[in-house]
Write an enzyme that holds these catalytic residues in place. Structure first.
Site, PDB file in Angstrom:
ATOM      1  N   GLY A 183       0.818  -1.200   0.000  1.00 56.41           N
ATOM      2  CA  GLY A 183       0.000   0.000   0.000  1.00 56.41           C
ATOM      3  C   GLY A 183       0.854   1.254   0.000  1.00 56.41           C
ATOM      4  N   CYS A 184       0.270   2.348   0.467  1.00 56.33           N
ATOM      5  CA  CYS A 184       0.966   3.633   0.524  1.00 56.33           C
ATOM      6  C   CYS A 184       2.291   3.487   1.260  1.00 56.33           C
ATOM      7  CB  CYS A 184       0.081   4.655   1.225  1.00 56.33           C
ATOM      8  SG  CYS A 184       0.905   6.218   1.606  1.00 56.33           S
ATOM      9  N   PHE A 185       3.391   3.857   0.608  1.00 53.83           N
ATOM     10  CA  PHE A 185       4.695   3.571   1.205  1.00 53.83           C
ATOM     11  C   PHE A 185       5.098   4.503   2.335  1.00 53.83           C
ATOM     12  CE2 PHE A 185       6.896   5.371  -2.932  1.00 53.83           C
ATOM     13  CZ  PHE A 185       6.413   6.648  -2.680  1.00 53.83           C
TER      14      PHE A 185
ATOM     15  N   CYS B  36      -1.581   8.567   6.024  1.00 55.58           N
ATOM     16  CA  CYS B  36      -1.214   7.319   5.350  1.00 55.58           C
ATOM     17  C   CYS B  36      -1.625   6.173   6.263  1.00 55.58           C
ATOM     18  CB  CYS B  36       0.285   7.262   5.038  1.00 55.58           C
ATOM     19  SG  CYS B  36       0.736   5.876   3.977  1.00 55.58           S
TER      20      CYS B  36
END
Length: 211
Positions: free
Chosen positions: A54-56, A201
């Site tokens: 997913g979102c890093f 995030c």
């Protein structure tokens, strides 16, 4: 037409954006939390692991908090476009996933333990998304750097599938592939949640433990 391609479809090498021969930006300096180099090879005796979940931004923080991790960085891997930019990856036309590169001391943390962190900190059944983040860049992927890692990762996926099935989840969609090339993301993405402590995030952990 290529321009009508869904962001959830991975383009072939012929369809991917052409990219460039050299990186259009620089990454360097010292990890803001761990104090070691960001853009670097692993020291002797250390190993490299690469995960996409997913979102890093948030996922990098997850890994740098693991004891035994020496350095982390975020980047792009698993696609075809050479030296991509974030904007290009976001189009879905590079084939790359957002990933975290982890340099670790195997005498302090094992690859198996890092795999358990990977499985427990996202939902590996969601295909080309994590939560509201949709597109191939957010897919679940393990990119291995040795044959031993490949074998361990595949075994761990099978083991975690048993746990996920028991918890009522569907088929794990995680790809497990040998790493071809890792491209560092732009400097402003590195340790993003240190530079932007109120950055958004979210993690999408299922609550299903590995063991």
């Amino acid at each position: 037409m290529i321009f009508n391609r869904s962001k959830s479809e991975i383009p072939s090498a012929d369809e991917a954006l052409p990219g460039r021969s050299g990186r259009p930006y620089q990454v360097g300096g010292t990890h803001l939390t761990l104090g070691n180099p960001v853009e670097t090879q692993a020291p002797d005796g250390f190993e490299v692991a690469v995960f996409g979940l997913g979102c890093f931004w948030g996922e990098e923080k997850t890994f740098w908090e693991v004891p035994g991790v020496w350095s982390t960085s975020v980047g792009y891997a698993g696609g075809s476009t050479p030296n991509p930019t974030y904007e290009e990856v976001c189009t879905g036309r590079t084939g790359h996933a957002e990933v975290v590169r982890v340099i670790f001391d195997p005498s302090k943390v094992t690859y198996q333990q890092l795999l358990e962190v990977f499985w427990e900190n996202h939902d590996p059944t969601q295909g080309m998304r994590q939560g509201n983040d949709r597109g191939s860049q957010y897919r679940s992927i393990v990119l291995t750097t040795t044959p031993e890692q490949q074998e361990q990762a595949e075994a761990s996926r099978a083991a975690y599938q048993v746990r996920m099935t028991a918890a009522g989840y569907g088929e794990i969609t995680t790809s497990i592939l040998p790493l071809a090339t890792y491209y560092y993301a732009e400097d402003y993405h590195q340790q993003y949640l240190v530079k932007n402590p109120y950055g958004y995030c979210p993690l999408h952990a299922t609550g299903v433990t590995y063991a």
